[in-house]
Structure formats: structure tokens, C-alpha cells
Design an enzyme around this catalytic site. Structure first.
Site, mmCIF file in Angstrom:
data_model
loop_
_atom_site.group_PDB
_atom_site.id
_atom_site.type_symbol
_atom_site.label_atom_id
_atom_site.label_comp_id
_atom_site.label_asym_id
_atom_site.label_seq_id
_atom_site.Cartn_x
_atom_site.Cartn_y
_atom_site.Cartn_z
ATOM 1 N N MET A 1 41.327 24.234 35.877
ATOM 2 C CA MET A 1 40.273 24.468 36.852
ATOM 3 C C MET A 1 40.766 24.036 38.214
ATOM 4 O O MET A 1 41.380 22.981 38.339
ATOM 5 C CB MET A 1 39.022 23.679 36.490
ATOM 6 C CG MET A 1 37.890 23.881 37.465
ATOM 7 S SD MET A 1 37.438 25.588 37.652
ATOM 8 C CE MET A 1 36.921 25.934 36.014
ATOM 9 N N CYS A 2 40.486 24.862 39.214
ATOM 10 C CA CYS A 2 41.108 24.608 40.505
ATOM 11 C C CYS A 2 40.309 25.270 41.615
ATOM 12 O O CYS A 2 39.271 25.869 41.391
ATOM 13 C CB CYS A 2 42.542 25.157 40.518
ATOM 14 S SG CYS A 2 43.536 24.597 39.125
ATOM 15 N N GLY A 3 40.851 25.161 42.815
ATOM 16 C CA GLY A 3 40.372 25.923 43.950
ATOM 17 C C GLY A 3 41.512 26.759 44.487
ATOM 18 O O GLY A 3 42.661 26.290 44.539
ATOM 19 N N ASN A 81 42.502 30.017 39.278
ATOM 20 C CA ASN A 81 41.414 29.078 39.034
ATOM 21 C C ASN A 81 40.804 29.422 37.687
ATOM 22 O O ASN A 81 40.397 30.566 37.471
ATOM 23 C CB ASN A 81 40.359 29.194 40.141
ATOM 24 C CG ASN A 81 39.074 28.451 39.802
ATOM 25 O OD1 ASN A 81 39.095 27.452 39.106
ATOM 26 N ND2 ASN A 81 37.961 28.958 40.290
#
Length: 647
Positions: A1-3, A81
């Protein structure tokens, strides 16, 4: 999970591009506090930014990701993401084709699948994701969003190229992105329901669920082509899977076991959200059985017994042998700065403070050491769980119309009159034309719109002209996905295309979870589960007056009897008018954001008319009308605060 964030300006970068990319990444720090990476390609005018929340491959998953020249993926770069499930099997298959992997991250399969399948690679991706992939040789930039829009992705197409990001605030950090607010979007937010792809800002669009944007060079700028690769395609009437009840039940059980098993996989501990509903309780029960060890379960408890489900959740936790953690929330927790923070992270308004409660829960979950939770969102959408769906069955399907269940359901759900259930029937010709009826789920928001209209300023009404938001929503639906479908399939499809992405998965999901760097994984929204659910006949999804019948039967062995027999109960926070403390808290927000001076400066509402409506609301004891005014006030506060909060 990321931006993720980035820009592609084929005419070339200017000297400030690295600084702008840093500023965009700064706005996504909460989505990825464990690291950040950049890719700058001045020759092609490409910049990519990535902020990382490490879940899989903790020490070897830095991004952006680059291809390898020795396996044919050289010249590819991606910023991802989300999560790709079943990636270990896919890695094995790709290795037999000669592809090499340099990380343990699931994200790397996107590069290899694209190299092997071209644009058809999206068919092989399973999970919750939003990503950008650039092919240096062929020169398309591809922006992809998962099938239901679980992970957010926004884009601005300007004269010099495109700018994208996981959140609107990342785009606004770039000086080439205008900050002009769209009056039509403001009106939609006042009535809760957005048109797919619409955001509060003109020139910023959400990439639609199940869609990829193929962006190609066009001189010194780019052209953008939208391609839908997946949709919620319900069978035509008479074409659903014909099986025995037992076969349907076993198929649902097997699909959920597989989906939950995938979502339990991580290099960090995985917990579950647990309310008093069948969906989260089923997830917990199955997770405990699969894991064969105690599961951490997090429950929200409200200070109003009429809305609180913690006691049922506790019964489920005890049955599953879970380690339950209950977060008790009071009136003052749901307003003030917490309310404002929920607006900032959601980047839109909300009708109920459930989003605030879930944001506070995600904060608590992180504080006790968890980064990942499995959630129950999506079951109602796929298996006919909402009271509004049943209301349409009772009205429009002869098999259900003669039963007394409709009146009984309305009596049991009287608490939600004025919010999720309309207190009176209302229709619109656009929906009558597109669907053959006006779905019950949108009728409360149509009544909200009718109550809002007289409060608007003449200046704002002039900006809107003859714009009809209800018609815009109806006409955004694909007629080909509605034609020849059963009434239940029609209402489920129309909700999935609007409220699921715009509400449930926004301020009820990713945006308030990732506000505190928490990854939520909705197991019911695995597309294999979804495609199975859509093929199940309506009378198996809703049997008589029992919603989600097939899910109940599939999960019967893990549910307490009280829950197995319980009707769907809307999970929402107590509205402001329901006790004096909440009223006092919302009054503080009204004083701050809806003062006559702010109202006049913003120009959305007529200050005198809104002031009179607030005075009437404070003097009224009509629950349905006060609930609707609570909704209007929540939206009005949000619209007057959001621009300032996104700075």
C-alpha cells in the site's frame, strides 16, 4: 500500500520538476511513511514519485520499479499502489517464460505481465490497486485503477501533458493544476451522490473503476484514451447460473475462503475490522478458521445504544476466539478537529460521521501495531444486502410484492428514515427512462436535494443554470449493463457504479484508513467472488424477505445464531440531533464554518435562508426531517471547509 504521483510533459521538464515531485510526495506521506522513491527521465519528460507503506517484501520493494533488459522488460517503469494477490503463482508462470524478478514485492508482476500480454495484462491482475506504467520504447503511459475503485487515482490533463496522484491534494501541490471548484460537483456533494469520475475541482478527474487511461504523445502534449477493461456485468434475466441451493452455498464458501486466504498474506500481522454485521463477522470467523490461531479484531462502539453493535460483535469475537479491541467513541470524538481531518483526507463531504469514527479507528489500530486489516465491504453490494434493494424487490418483482415483508422492513428500519431510507416515494424521469423505475437507494438523496434547493443563493443557482444532477447520475450508467436485467441486478449495478466507489470505499474505506497509514483489504470485493455473486439468481441472493441468504447459509457454521437470524442493520454513527452533546458539538462547527460572513463569501447558500433552516431544525422533534437536516449541515460544513483544509 502506497501513494503514487507523477507527471508526463513530452516537451520536457523544467528545472523545478524535481521540487514539484517532492511537493506532491509530501502530500502523500500518510499513505507511505516507510520510504519514498523517485524516477526522473528528462529526455521523455517523465517524473514519478512513490511513498511506501511496507507490507510485502519489507526490505526489498522500493519503487518506482524498473524492468530488466535481459528479460525483455527493459525500458519499463512503474509506480504501484495496492496489492496484487495470487502473485506467487503468477511469478512461477512468468519465470518459466524467462522473466526474472529482482524483488519479493507483488508489484513487480505488473511489469512482467505487461511485457508478455501488452494491454491485456490487466486481465491477469487480481486485487486492489492503482498504478502508473510507462513504456519508454512504445511511449504510452498507462494509468490503471482496480475493478471497484478500492484504491484512488486522480488525473489532470493540461496543455503540457498529464499530472496524476493517489489523492487530489498531491495534484494541487503542482502549480500547473488549477484550483477552480466545480459548482456542479458542489451540488452533487450537497446531495451525497457524485457522477462517476467527478471531483470537487474542475480539470481533476478520478480514473473510473475498472478503467485504464492510455496516454500517448501528441506533439508537445498528450492524448488520453479511456478504456474500460471490466464492469459489473450481471446476466440477463433467465441466464443466471442454475444450481441447487447447496451448490450455490458451497461455491460462495469456497470463493470466500480463497479470497480471505489471499488477504491474510503479508509480512506484517493482519487484523480484522469487526462490527455487528454478517459481513465482518463472516470474515473474522473464516480468518480464524484459516489461520487456526486467534485473530485480532477491532470494533467501534458508539455512545447511543440504538446505533451501537458492539455487543453483537463481542459475541462473534468470543465464538471465533478472537482478541477483540473495542474503541468507544463519544459525541465530542466525532466532531471538531476530527471531523475536519476526515474531510481533509476524504477530499469530499460526507452525510454521516461514520467516516470520522473509522478514521479514529484506523489511528487506534496503527497505535497498537497493525498495518493491515481485512474488512467486510462489498457483500451488501454483491449479495443484495441493503434495505433499499429489498424495497425495490418488494415493489417491482411479483415474486416478492405480495409478501408483508416490505412494511415489516420499513418498521424495523424506521431509525434510518431521512437518511438511507426515504420517508416518501419520489421519482425522476431520467431514472424511469434508464432503469424503468427510480431506485429506492437514490430517493433519500433526491429528497435531500429538494430540501437544499430553496436554501441556495441566487448567485450559485445562476452558475448551475438548468443543470439536473439526478439526470446526470442516471445517464452516467451504461444502458447495455441494465437492459434485460432483473430489478435486483439493476439496483445493485446502479449502486456499485455510484455509491460504492464514491462513498463506501472513500470516506468509509481507503481514504480514512490510509489517513493513518493503514491498509484495508475488502475480501468480498475480490473480482472472482464478485463474478460468482453476479451469476447467482436473485431469489438465491434474497430469499423471501431474507437479504444475503446465500451468504448467511455459506457462513452459518461460523456465525452466532443471533447474527445468522438478524436482519441487515445499517452501520452508521448517531446523527447530531440524537442527543444534546452531539448537537452542541455540531453547533461549534456551524459557528466556525457557517457564519453569515463565510456563507456570504463562499456564495453557495443564502445566509438568511440557511440560518432560518438551522433555527427550525433546533426547534424540531421530527426525527426524519432532523436527520435530513443533519445531512445537509454535514455537507455544508464540509463544502465550506474542504478547500482551506486541502491547502
Amino acid at each position: 500500500m502506497c501513494g503514487i504521483a507523477g507527471l508526463w510533459t513530452p516537451a520536457g521538464h523544467d528545472q523545478d520538476t524535481p521540487r514539484h515531485a517532492e511537493a506532491m510526495a509530501d502530500q502523500l506521506e500518510h499513505r507511505g511513511p516507510d520510504g519514498r522513491g523517485f524516477h526522473f527521465d528528462p529526455a521523455n519528460g517523465l517524473a514519478m514519485a512513490h511513498t511506501r507503506l511496507s507490507i510485502i517484501g519489507l526490505n526489498a520493494g522500493d519503487q518506482p520499479l524498473h524492468g530488466r533488459s535481459d528479460d525483455g522488460t527493459g525500458g519499463l517503469v512503474a509506480s504501484v499502489n495496492g496489492e496484487f494477490y495470487d502473485y506467487k503463482r503468477l511469478r512461477g508462470l512468468l519465470r518459466t517464460d524467462g522473466f526474472q524478478f529482482s524483488t519479493r514485492s507483488d508489484s513487480e508482476i505488473a511489469l512482467k505481465l505487461y511485457a508478455k500480454h501488452g494491454l491485456d495484462f490487466v486481465e491477469h491482475l487480481r486485487g486492489e490497486f492503482a498504478f502508473a506504467l510507462f513504456d519508454e520504447e512504445r511511449q504510452p503511459l498507462i494509468l490503471v485503477r482496480d475493478r471497484f475503485g478500492i484504491r484512488p487515482l486522480f488525473v489532470h490533463h493540461g496543455p503540457r501533458g498529464v499530472i496524476w496522484g493517489s489523492e487530489i491534494k498531491a495534484l494541487l501541490a503542482h502549480p500547473d493544476v488549477p484550483r477552480d471548484v466545480c459548482p456542479r460537483a458542489q451540488l452533487h456533494q450537497m446531495m451525497q451522490v457524485m457522477v462517476p469520475g467527478m471531483t470537487l475541482y474542475q480539470g481533476i478527474e478520478a480514473v473510473k473503476p475498472g478503467t485504464m487511461l492510455i496516454i500517448e504523445k501528441a506533439g508537445d502534449s498528450v492524448s488520453v484514451r479511456e478504456e474500460r477493461y471490466w464492469d459489473a456485468n450481471f446476466p440477463r434475466e433467465g441466464e443466471h447460473d442454475i444450481k441447487s441451493d447447496d451448490d450455490h452455498i458451497e461455491a460462495v464458501r469456497a470463493a470466500l475462503v480463497e479470497s480471505i486466504t489471499f488477504r491474510l498474506e503479508a509480512d506484517v500481522p493482519v487484523a480484522c475490522y469487526l462490527s455487528g454485521g454478517i459481513d465482518s463477522c463472516s470474515i473474522l470467523g473464516m480468518a480464524a478458521a484459516i489461520q487456526q490461531s486467534p485473530v485480532k479484531a477491532f470494533t467501534i462502539s458508539f455512545d447511543d445504544a440504538r446505533y451501537d453493535e458492539a455487543h453483537i460483535a463481542t459475541e462473534m469475537a468470543q465464538m471465533a476466539g478472537a482478541d477483540q479491541d473495542i474503541l468507544k467513541l463519544k459525541a465530542e470524538d466525532l466532531y471538531g478537529s476530527n471531523f475536519e481531518n476526515a474531510i481533509r483526507y476524504s477530499e469530499r463531504t460526507f452525510y454521516n460521521t461514520l467516516g470520522v469514527a473509522k478514521m479514529l479507528m484506523s489511528k487506534h489500530v496503527r497505535e497498537v501495531g497493525y498495518k493491515v486489516v481485512i474488512t467486510g465491504e462489498g457483500s451488501d453490494e454483491l449479495f443484495g444486502g441493503y434495505a433499499q434493494f429489498k424495497a425495490d424487490l418488494f415493489l417491482h418483482d411479483p415474486e416478492y410484492a405480495a409478501t408483508p415483508a416490505a412494511q415489516e422492513m420499513r418498521e424495523r428500519n424506521a431509525l434510518f428514515s431521512g437518511s438511507v431510507l426515504a420517508e416518501e416515494a419520489i421519482s425522476h424521469p431520467a431514472f424511469e427512462d434508464v432503469m424503468g423505475f427510480t431506485p429506492s437507494w437514490i430517493q433519500p438523496w433526491m429528497l435531500t436535494l429538494e430540501r437544499v434547493k430553496p436554501l441556495l443563493s441566487e448567485e450559485f443557482k445562476a452558475k448551475l443554470g438548468d443543470y439536473d444532477p439526478i439526470a446526470a447520475i442516471a445517464h452516467s450508467l451504461d444502458p447495455a449493463m441494465l437492459e434485460g436485467r432483473h430489478v435486483l441486478d439493476k439496483v445493485q449495478y446502479s449502486w456499485i457504479k455510484t455509491m460504492l466507489e464514491g462513498q463506501i470505499l472513500n470516506w468509509g474505506g481507503d481514504r480514512v484508513d490510509m489517513a493513518n497509514s493503514l491498509e484495508s483489504r475488502p475480501a468480498f470485493l475480490d473480482h472472482h467472488v464478485a463474478e460468482l455473486a453476479m451469476r447467482i439468481p436473485p431469489q438465491v441472493r434474497v430469499r423471501g424477505g431474507v437479504e444475503k441468504w446465500v451468504v448467511r447459509e455459506a457462513m452459518k457454521h461460523v456465525l452466532p445464531r443471533v447474527l445468522y437470524e438478524r436482519e441487515k442493520f445499517a452501520f452508521m454513527a448517531p446523527p447530531a440531533h440524537t442527543d444534546a452533546k452531539k448537537t452542541a458539538e455540531i453547533d461549534k462547527l456551524i459557528a466556525r464554518w457557517l457564519s453569515p460572513e463565510r456563507l456570504a463569501a463562499k456564495g453557495l447558500f443564502d445566509p438568511a435562508k440557511l440560518g432560518a433552516a438551522i433555527a427550525d431544525y433546533r426547534a424540531s422533534d421530527d426525527h426524519a426531517q432532523n436527520t435530513r437536516m443533519d445531512i445537509i449541515l454535514n455537507h455544508a460544513i464540509g463544502l465550506h471547509a474542504v478547500e482551506e483544509l486541502l491547502v
